[in-house]
Design a protein around this motif. Structure first.
Motif, PDB file in Angstrom:
ATOM      1  N   ILE A 137       1.072  -1.167   0.032  1.00 45.94           N
ATOM      2  CA  ILE A 137       0.047   0.225   0.359  1.00 45.94           C
ATOM      3  C   ILE A 137       1.016   1.120  -0.006  1.00 45.94           C
ATOM      4  CG2 ILE A 137      -1.685   1.434   1.313  1.00 45.94           C
ATOM      5  CD1 ILE A 137      -2.962  -1.581   1.922  1.00 45.94           C
ATOM      6  N   ASP A 138       2.056   1.528   1.003  1.00 41.79           N
ATOM      7  CA  ASP A 138       2.577   2.369   0.825  1.00 41.79           C
ATOM      8  C   ASP A 138       3.582   2.262  -0.734  1.00 41.79           C
ATOM      9  OD1 ASP A 138       3.219   3.894   3.110  1.00 41.79           O
ATOM     10  OD2 ASP A 138       4.376   2.710   3.610  1.00 41.79           O
ATOM     11  N   GLY A 139       3.613   1.622  -1.265  1.00 44.58           N
ATOM     12  CA  GLY A 139       4.581   1.916  -2.109  1.00 44.58           C
ATOM     13  C   GLY A 139       5.690   1.315  -2.823  1.00 44.58           C
ATOM     14  N   ILE A 140       5.952   0.747  -3.595  1.00 46.35           N
ATOM     15  CA  ILE A 140       7.407   0.320  -4.374  1.00 46.35           C
ATOM     16  C   ILE A 140       8.334   0.884  -5.141  1.00 46.35           C
ATOM     17  CG2 ILE A 140       8.625  -2.080  -4.619  1.00 46.35           C
ATOM     18  CD1 ILE A 140       6.223  -3.707  -3.079  1.00 46.35           C
ATOM     19  N   PRO A 141       8.993   1.642  -4.781  1.00 47.99           N
ATOM     20  CA  PRO A 141      10.125   2.545  -5.881  1.00 47.99           C
ATOM     21  C   PRO A 141      11.278   1.729  -7.087  1.00 47.99           C
ATOM     22  CG  PRO A 141      11.321   2.238  -4.495  1.00 47.99           C
ATOM     23  CD  PRO A 141       9.523   2.008  -3.561  1.00 47.99           C
ATOM     24  N   VAL A 142      10.312   1.412  -8.722  1.00 40.31           N
ATOM     25  CA  VAL A 142      10.504   1.419  -9.215  1.00 40.31           C
ATOM     26  C   VAL A 142      11.139   1.846 -10.640  1.00 40.31           C
ATOM     27  CG1 VAL A 142       9.802  -0.432 -11.764  1.00 40.31           C
ATOM     28  CG2 VAL A 142       8.623  -0.752  -9.260  1.00 40.31           C
ATOM     29  N   ILE A 143      12.267   1.882 -11.331  1.00 38.18           N
ATOM     30  CA  ILE A 143      13.321   2.149 -11.965  1.00 38.18           C
ATOM     31  C   ILE A 143      13.204   1.657 -13.893  1.00 38.18           C
ATOM     32  CG2 ILE A 143      15.168   3.902 -12.820  1.00 38.18           C
ATOM     33  CD1 ILE A 143      15.089   5.141  -9.917  1.00 38.18           C
ATOM     34  N   ASP A 144      12.528   1.823 -14.328  1.00 36.40           N
ATOM     35  CA  ASP A 144      13.261   1.242 -15.263  1.00 36.40           C
ATOM     36  C   ASP A 144      13.098  -0.380 -15.354  1.00 36.40           C
ATOM     37  OD1 ASP A 144      13.962   3.038 -17.237  1.00 36.40           O
ATOM     38  OD2 ASP A 144      16.095   3.070 -16.401  1.00 36.40           O
ATOM     39  N   ARG A 145      11.652  -1.055 -14.641  1.00 33.02           N
ATOM     40  CA  ARG A 145      10.977  -2.068 -14.633  1.00 33.02           C
ATOM     41  C   ARG A 145      12.477  -2.971 -13.923  1.00 33.02           C
ATOM     42  NH1 ARG A 145       7.691  -4.178 -18.482  1.00 33.02           N
ATOM     43  NH2 ARG A 145       8.249  -6.150 -18.327  1.00 33.02           N
ATOM     44  N   HIS A 146      12.696  -2.497 -12.797  1.00 36.70           N
ATOM     45  CA  HIS A 146      13.811  -2.620 -11.915  1.00 36.70           C
ATOM     46  C   HIS A 146      13.069  -1.825 -10.106  1.00 36.70           C
ATOM     47  CE1 HIS A 146      15.795  -4.604 -15.110  1.00 36.70           C
ATOM     48  NE2 HIS A 146      16.072  -4.938 -14.913  1.00 36.70           N
ATOM     49  N   PHE A 147      13.435  -3.085  -9.012  1.00 39.53           N
ATOM     50  CA  PHE A 147      13.355  -2.169  -7.485  1.00 39.53           C
ATOM     51  C   PHE A 147      14.335  -1.729  -7.332  1.00 39.53           C
ATOM     52  CE2 PHE A 147      13.761  -2.933  -3.653  1.00 39.53           C
ATOM     53  CZ  PHE A 147      13.006  -2.296  -2.819  1.00 39.53           C
TER      54      PHE A 147
END
Length: 334
Positions: A137-147
């Motif tokens: 719920i807090d959210g997971i940061p993703v950049i270029d399809r990677h954590f």
């Protein structure tokens, strides 16, 4: 054209809900060991789930395998971001399963150790699952399809609070399960715990319901904008009605209704989570369509799932039907 991603999302949601419902009261019984020290009554508590507890976890396996096959991007991101709480959950489930079997075979001097292990494993598994939900719920940061975050991002106030909240929810589920499955002193003890547990659950639901929209603008807009506010208003109203019904039916010495209403309460909480994050499978940025596997892979898996899910439902129904009714002190399964 059929949207396979929505079908697979529905399958994963269904498997997750079935796991929460069925293994929830199982884990809740472990938490209730904290409130009941009587060794004979503890045996009865465990015997209420002894015939079915292994099968309950089938839904967890189905949900995890479905996520891996149908939404591999989501699986990889979640596995990276939440590796520690997910590992802790598995350790809790394994240790709890060992304790479940060993406590029946242990000597009287060793049984207290396995009772504590059963309780600790249950609490750890429930807490870890709540942390995973809170972190999602807090959210997971993703950049270029990677954590792109830290493996310790879950170690924050909101996920930890969700972990405690899920322990309370599972404990209430286990408590109402025992009021349905037991008689005499144990039934009375569990009935006395229902009201404080319902109140505690309402408090944590209220805190989460305020904390989430104030922390996340997208969720606040989802719930409180027009006309969504009118569409979603039945959810909190039904939560209050179910909570009142659980307390009322318990005081009227009902056996089945408190458990059924608790199931409804859990479903409403789960639906509120779905409303908050849809259509993201990894909030706040990855939708079910972005995370989806190729259509041919989803079709291949769907054929197998349509064969296996009815079998799982069939033997689950049959096992609960065969072992229906009250559990007596003299009865056992080991």
């Amino acid at each position: 054209m059929i949207d396979l991603s929505i079908i697979w999302f529905a399958i994963i949601v269904f498997a997750t809900l079935m796991y929460i419902v069925m293994d929830g009261f199982d884990l809740g019984i472990g938490s209730l060991f904290f409130f009941n020290k009587d060794p004979i009554e503890r045996n009865v508590m465990v015997n209420t789930v002894a015939p079915v507890w292994d099968g309950n976890e089938t839904w967890l396996v189905l949900g995890g395998a479905s996520l891996y096959g149908a939404f591999p991007l989501a699986y990889s991101v979640v596995a990276d971001a939440l590796s520690i709480p997910l590992t802790a959950m598995l350790i809790g489930l394994i240790f709890r399963g060992v304790a479940f079997e060993f406590r029946f075979k242990a000597t009287e001097t060793h049984r207290p150790f396995w009772d504590k292990s059963f309780m600790a494993g249950s609490i750890l598994a429930a807490f870890s699952q709540g942390v995973v939900v809170g972190a999602m719920i807090d959210g997971i940061p993703v950049i270029d399809r990677h954590f792109s975050g830290s493996v310790m991002d879950w170690l924050a106030p909101f996920p930890l609070f969700c972990g405690v909240s899920l322990i309370i929810a599972y404990t209430l589920l286990g408590c109402t399960w025992l009021t349905m499955k037991t008689d005499d002193d144990l039934h009375r003890k569990m009935s006395a715990l229902v009201t404080p547990l319902v109140i505690a659950l309402l408090v944590v639901i209220g805190i989460i319901s305020l904390w989430t929209p104030f922390s996340h603008e997208a969720i606040r807009h989802r719930w409180f904008s027009f006309p969504n506010l009118f569409w979603f208003l039945p959810v909190p109203v039904l939560v209050l009605l179910c909570s009142w019904g659980i307390i009322r039916t318990t005081k009227c010495k009902a056996h089945y209704l408190p458990f059924l209403l608790t199931l409804a309460l859990i479903f409403l909480g789960f639906s509120g989570l779905g409303i908050s994050v849809w259509p993201n499978i990894v909030p706040p940025s990855i939708t079910i369509w972005q995370a989806a596997a190729p259509a041919i892979s989803q079709v291949f898996m769907l054929i197998g799932s349509l064969l296996i899910i009815p079998i799982i439902l069939g033997y689950t129904f049959w096992s609960y039907y065969v072992f229906r009714g009250k559990i007596k002190m003299e009865e056992g399964y080991h």
